[in-house]
Design a protein around this motif. Structure first.
Motif, mmCIF file in Angstrom:
data_model
loop_
_atom_site.group_PDB
_atom_site.id
_atom_site.type_symbol
_atom_site.label_atom_id
_atom_site.label_comp_id
_atom_site.label_asym_id
_atom_site.label_seq_id
_atom_site.Cartn_x
_atom_site.Cartn_y
_atom_site.Cartn_z
ATOM 1 N N LYS A 86 31.904 33.870 35.565
ATOM 2 C CA LYS A 86 31.774 32.857 34.511
ATOM 3 C C LYS A 86 33.108 32.209 34.178
ATOM 4 N N GLY A 87 34.184 32.855 34.597
ATOM 5 C CA GLY A 87 35.523 32.316 34.378
ATOM 6 C C GLY A 87 36.437 32.947 35.405
ATOM 7 N N ASP A 88 37.752 32.845 35.188
ATOM 8 C CA ASP A 88 38.682 33.300 36.240
ATOM 9 C C ASP A 88 39.496 34.539 35.835
ATOM 10 N N ARG A 89 39.030 35.242 34.778
ATOM 11 C CA ARG A 89 39.845 36.332 34.221
ATOM 12 C C ARG A 89 39.499 37.687 34.861
ATOM 13 N N ASP A 109 50.131 40.344 41.735
ATOM 14 C CA ASP A 109 50.712 39.210 42.462
ATOM 15 C C ASP A 109 49.620 38.422 43.170
ATOM 16 N N GLN A 110 48.749 39.143 43.840
ATOM 17 C CA GLN A 110 47.769 38.472 44.695
ATOM 18 C C GLN A 110 46.679 37.788 43.868
ATOM 19 N N GLY A 120 44.875 32.000 42.378
ATOM 20 C CA GLY A 120 44.331 31.089 41.376
ATOM 21 C C GLY A 120 43.466 31.755 40.325
ATOM 22 N N LEU A 121 43.533 33.079 40.234
ATOM 23 C CA LEU A 121 42.813 33.797 39.182
ATOM 24 C C LEU A 121 43.812 34.136 38.072
ATOM 25 N N VAL A 124 40.834 41.073 46.501
ATOM 26 C CA VAL A 124 41.268 39.915 45.709
ATOM 27 C C VAL A 124 40.693 38.638 46.311
ATOM 28 N N LYS A 125 40.770 38.551 47.630
ATOM 29 C CA LYS A 125 40.250 37.376 48.336
ATOM 30 C C LYS A 125 38.748 37.198 48.029
ATOM 31 N N ILE A 126 38.037 38.301 47.942
ATOM 32 C CA ILE A 126 36.604 38.237 47.622
ATOM 33 C C ILE A 126 36.397 37.624 46.238
#
Lengths: 706, 706
Positions: free
Chosen positions: A304-307, A323-324, A329-330, A447-449
């Motif tokens: 629902k958001g990037d947090r 870092d990753q 962009g999260l 993280v990529k997921i």
């Protein structure tokens, strides 16, 4: 379209032409698989050499089959294919899979045979998958029309919601096998081979409408029909079925290899990349990412958001993950203070800010992980979680405790996607998969997921905005003047700007003069100082030939320069003199931008924007879209540029008229879309963008014709 | 230094203080491991509560041990540590590992105790690893002084040539476990904990000299002593021991997390990154890459060039690999024509250009892979190979045939690094590892491995050039004038340029005028037009205050502008008027560049170069090195810039004097290195770089003092 493909994907009757009792042979495998996995429809082996195969009657030819056939599999040598295909047509077979190789991939003769198949398919409304293809399967129908060895194993296949379309059979088989190792299954797998008829876009269309499929995964080398592919991307976006795609042929060498592999034309990779972004298709770069993301889209709730909250048993890995997360962009908001206090009261040595480091104590305090996760996620401040558990997966007791905690959290926070990271042995992997958790052994891939799930959220928003924005289209006429130039290779600056001006795009004040006298008149009507430019449709780069003279201040100068420019052009071989353009000299403070159009052979008119001058080439700071675009998307393009910092007023400096620039981009994008076939390439360069709200002016333009 | 660490890494006698018979306890594990793995030296358990542990006599205190001790392990509660450490000193123990936590990582009290340990260690020449550390091991000596649970398993440890230093115990344990899953072993593993005495740089020094170690792997969060670390990097480069390093704390959030994790200062990540590149340290970004590359450096021969041959069983994967090979700075030359003909004669449907696609036929023709590889590698046109075998690793028969072929190729082409890619089960993984092949399951990671081996080759060349280049140092004096300004915060443009000019760096022709009359005199001696700039050490950005006036053409104008500039400065609060600088107006065609110095708190003076103006900030196009640098390295810096295309004459346009710019960069880098402590930040911006060989001139400069 859909109904026709139903006979291929959901046949009730299958004929196997070239069927063999040998399960290792290409004609033997489909029968083996259909029987082994329990296909519920009818099967008709066809082979003149056998009367019975596997207790089933075998027919001499397709014509002898005493029943209607939805799908015929042709597993015969190349030279028998065309003849057999004609028999299938005669028999009114609805669709055909041709395994046989030796068509367009092998040279001219094969290409001719394939073109015949294409023409016949179109004429007789029979659908063809292949030739030179591995076939397909549909898990829910237990329908396995393939000779791939990936199904040889006796193990049951994992169920799955991923529909997988691959232009390469070997690539597809590899991905399938890797996915199976991770207990990831597919609803469908289809290899499209030479695409004489059915292509990737057709399969996407089918899968978009299929209930059993919630994610579409594609391996792509190229397409012949860009517009069809875009339409299917749009359809998938409308139906909210995410597409994960791996496209190869990025580098020149890769593109060469792709062309010789597929035997067809492959367009520019940067255009493909633009199309994927523009229509919300997630592009994976590696096989691991391809599988990870397809699985995540199938298994995880939407963000629902990037947090993100990071739970870790290692401070070091927590830092690396931080870092990753940021690089992708999260965001990583700090834990609310009261939660921090609460967590410190449970275990004082823990890291409680986010990343949340439970430390190795997690192995001695069985409720610690759950306590931490619950307190943090309950705060409502997080949209996703990563849980790094080191090598707990290798220790059955430790894993069981943690998996239970994670299952509780999944029940309690069903809308928060969570990726579990731990080293595993195969048993642990199976156990975790069965629990429904999304697992990865490498923290970076986790993280990529989440980054991909976040991209999906953003592209969903973006596509919704785009469709809300569609009403802005400006009515445009197609002018004859335009067409009359089409015998030439390029238009002069004057002609090019007359055209854009006709479509309400602002240009510099200017007049074409054919004599020194006319030139002086024009200069006086425009007002000194003026710029003089020599016009010739054969000379595309005026500055290099000395054909641009700035800051001309008197009648005499105008006359002299007119004659000088005319002489330059007349001295050029094969250059015709089209007059001299008398133009206002712009002294207002402005920034120079570039807007261009390029016709891609696959996808048509693309629009580009960047800083004017050499910077676009030096810094590769350019953004591109398929035309047309609304002013809103134009703004998105401008904001993608690093140079947008300058336009928006870098460090408190002057701001420039971005809105007018965006209107120009949008308007121009409709112009080029409308003239699709006529224009090969257009450069509006430079466009002067003035300060504040003072507008824009095209100062130079060049149109190359198709 | 080396001999002192020998007692830690290669002790002949170990005392375990706080030893326990319970193998699950921190004080029990080291004894268990030392016995289990067969440590060859003497072991002395110390614990007043036991008389015998594991059939060995247990001593009341370290003082009671009747023998000299090389290494004492302290596994006691925090409050007993200092007292015990003093006893170790008294006993003349040579080195100590302190497992106990509760020191600088937990706040002020712990920090004080730790500082005492540091001071005592220094005073008494006793070396200390920790506190708050997991300990270390040395495989070849069977010496396991750690309480990590990673050694609990009964499985034998794989042997290895990788020496592994980690600032995080948990991170290190995770990497160790993951590596073991891949049958990758370590010669040493050492976790440095709080680094009260021994730090990562010390461990690198030891490992550089260790015969059993051929690659050093480091996990780093930060260092207190940048120069020591650089010296160890240099030493490793000299001794040709590659270092693979994973450094965390890149993002602001990550850096915050690192600071709270290590309790110490963490410098700018971009400076670390620069240092790693400059001294040939390979920086890995993910744990997978860290292990892959460390293993590759330990196992593979060095590449002699960048030419890769791809062997594949899937055309699609071949194309993907081609893209990735190119993206990673490697090349993919086409197979020589005669080899292509030969390969086509073996199998006509194969792809023979590179990527070399044997197709699935490789499963039916057992010699096909070897035939292809031999013909291609024998051509002498390739420096490395990737062999993609799909899921052969899951089929024992298929794997055996291919592994035999690969072993033959390894024998025949021992200098060509080869990475094998196939999906594997654990048995296959073991088999392949035992064969000595380097394996990866993901094709992209295989490319990354070859890319790293190629980087190693390049950085080796680069470091050799750098050391060959060291003679260029210019003799520099330290001028008093410089020091006298050090009470101020910044110097004016005039002062700053006087200093650089003193060091033979060319500046614009200019004179400082304190009155209108002096100003006119100066203007006349310089020649009109001139530039006037108001000088005040308190005003760092002159343009924003209107203190720069261009194109002044007469005596009267000079007087008026002088007074105007003086008034502006006098109207600024707390700004002192230092005069007006009269400067030549440069009209020669030139490009504006930026050269700067920044003092990093960890690594000292760094030198930066980029395009002048706002581009450096907008496009982040800047290159950095630790100062000083030779003109050769300066050239490397300039060539790293995208903007270097402009300097070198973009698309046939003017070329600028790059050599003079590089000489300036080098000379300036020696100036700032010499004034290490005095300068905080210096901007030479802009530097005018003229066409051809017409030199450079510093047009503006700003020095901020420490």
């Amino acid at each position: 379209m859909r109904n026709e493909l139903k006979s291929l994907f959901e046949p009730e009757s299958i004929a196997i032409i070239g069927c063999s009792p040998d399960k290792k042979k290409i004609g033997g495998r489909p029968l083996d698989y259909l029987l082994k996995y329990g296909f519920l429809g009818s099967i008709f082996p066809v082979n003149p050499n056998y009367e019975i195969i596997e207790d089933m009657q075998c027919y001499e030819t397709i014509m002898h089959v005493p029943s209607e056939i939805d799908l015929a599999i042709i597993a015969l040598p190349q030279k028998l294919v065309l003849h057999t295909f004609l028999a299938c047509i005669k028999k009114n077979v609805k669709s055909v899979v041709i395994f046989s190789a030796g068509f367009s991939e092998l040279g001219e003769d094969g290409k001719k045979d394939q073109e015949q198949i294409t023409a016949l398919a179109k004429k007789h409304h029979i659908r063809v998958l292949g030739p030179n293809c591995l076939g397909l399967f549909n898990s829910s129908k237990r329908m396995y029309a393939t000779f791939s060895t990936i199904l040889e194993n006796e193990e049951p296949l994992p169920k799955g919601k991923i529909g997988f379309v691959s232009q390469s059979g070997a690539f597809g088989s590899h991905v399938f096998t890797l996915a199976r190792q991770h207990h990831i299954g597919f609803s469908h797998f289809v290899a499209t081979g030479n695409e004489s008829d059915i292509d990737v876009a057709d399969c996407i269309e089918y899968l978009v409408h299929d209930d059993k499929t919630s994610v579409i995964a594609c391996y792509l080398e190229g397409t012949k029909d860009g517009k069809k592919l875009i339409n299917m991307f749009k359809l998938a976006a409308q139906k909210k079925k995410p597409i994960v795609l791996l496209k190869v042929g990025k580098s020149d060498v890769g593109m060469q290899a792709a062309m010789s592999h597929t035997g067809s034309m492959v367009g520019s990779d940067s255009v493909y990349d633009t199309i994927f972004k523009q229509y919300g298709v997630y592009r994976a770069e590696t096989i691991d990412e391809f599988i990870d993301v397809a699985n995540a889209f199938a298994q995880l709730p939407r963000m629902k958001g990037d947090r993100v909250a990071i739970f870790t048993v290692s401070g070091g890995v927590g830092i690396m993950l931080s870092d990753q997360v940021i690089e992708n962009g999260l965001t990583l908001p700090e834990t609310p203070k009261e939660v921090q206090r609460h967590l410190k009261s449970i275990i004082p040595i823990a890291g409680v800010k986010n990343p949340l480091d439970t430390t190795a104590q997690v192995s001695y305090m069985p409720t610690l992980l759950e306590d931490f996760m619950k307190a943090v996620l309950e705060s409502g401040q997080y949209d996703a979680a990563i849980v790094f558990l080191g090598f707990s997966g290798l220790k059955p007791d430790s894993l069981a405790t943690k998996l239970t905690s994670l299952m509780h959290m999944k029940q309690q926070f069903p809308d928060i996607p969570c990726v579990m990271v731990t080293l595993c042995n195969p048993e642990a992997k199976k156990l975790i998969h069965e629990s429904g958790m999304v697992l990865n052994e490498d923290p970076t891939r986790a993280v990529k997921i989440l980054s991909a799930v976040n991209e999906l959220r953003k592209s969903k928003n973006h596509l919704e905005e785009m469709s809300a924005d569609e009403g802005v289209r400006v009515p445009l006429d197609r002018i004859n003047q335009f067409i009359s130039y089409s015998s030439k290779k390029a238009l002069t600056e004057f002609q090019s700007k007359q055209i854009v001006s006709h479509y309400k795009i602002p240009i510099t004040v200017e007049q074409l003069a054919l004599s020194p006298t006319e030139a002086v008149e024009s200069a006086n009507s425009i007002g000194y100082p003026v710029v003089l430019k020599g016009m010739s449709p054969q000379i595309l780069h005026k500055t290099e030939k000395g054909l641009v003279q700035l800051n001309i201040n008197s009648d005499q100068e105008v006359k002299d320069v007119f004659n000088h420019l005319k002489t330059i052009i007349q001295n050029e071989e094969e250059a015709t003199f089209d007059g001299v353009l008398i133009q206002e000299m712009i002294n207002d403070h402005s920034i120079e931008m570039y807007v261009g159009a390029k016709r891609d052979p696959i996808f048509g008119q693309m629009i580009l924007v960047g800083l004017g001058g050499i910077f676009i080439e030096v810094f590769k700071d350019v953004s591109m879209r398929k035309a047309p675009v609304s002013p809103k998307v134009a703004k998105e393009m401008v904001e993608e540029l690093k140079a947008s910092q300058i336009l928006k007023g870098f460090r408190g400096k002057t701001q420039y008229d971005v809105d007018s620039l965006c209107n120009l981009i949008s308007q121009f994008s409709f112009v080029i879309s409308m003239q699709e076939g006529v224009l090969e390439e257009v450069d509006l360069n430079p466009i002067m963008v003035f300060e504040g709200r003072k507008g824009v002016k095209v100062a130079d333009a060049l149109m190359k014709l198709s």
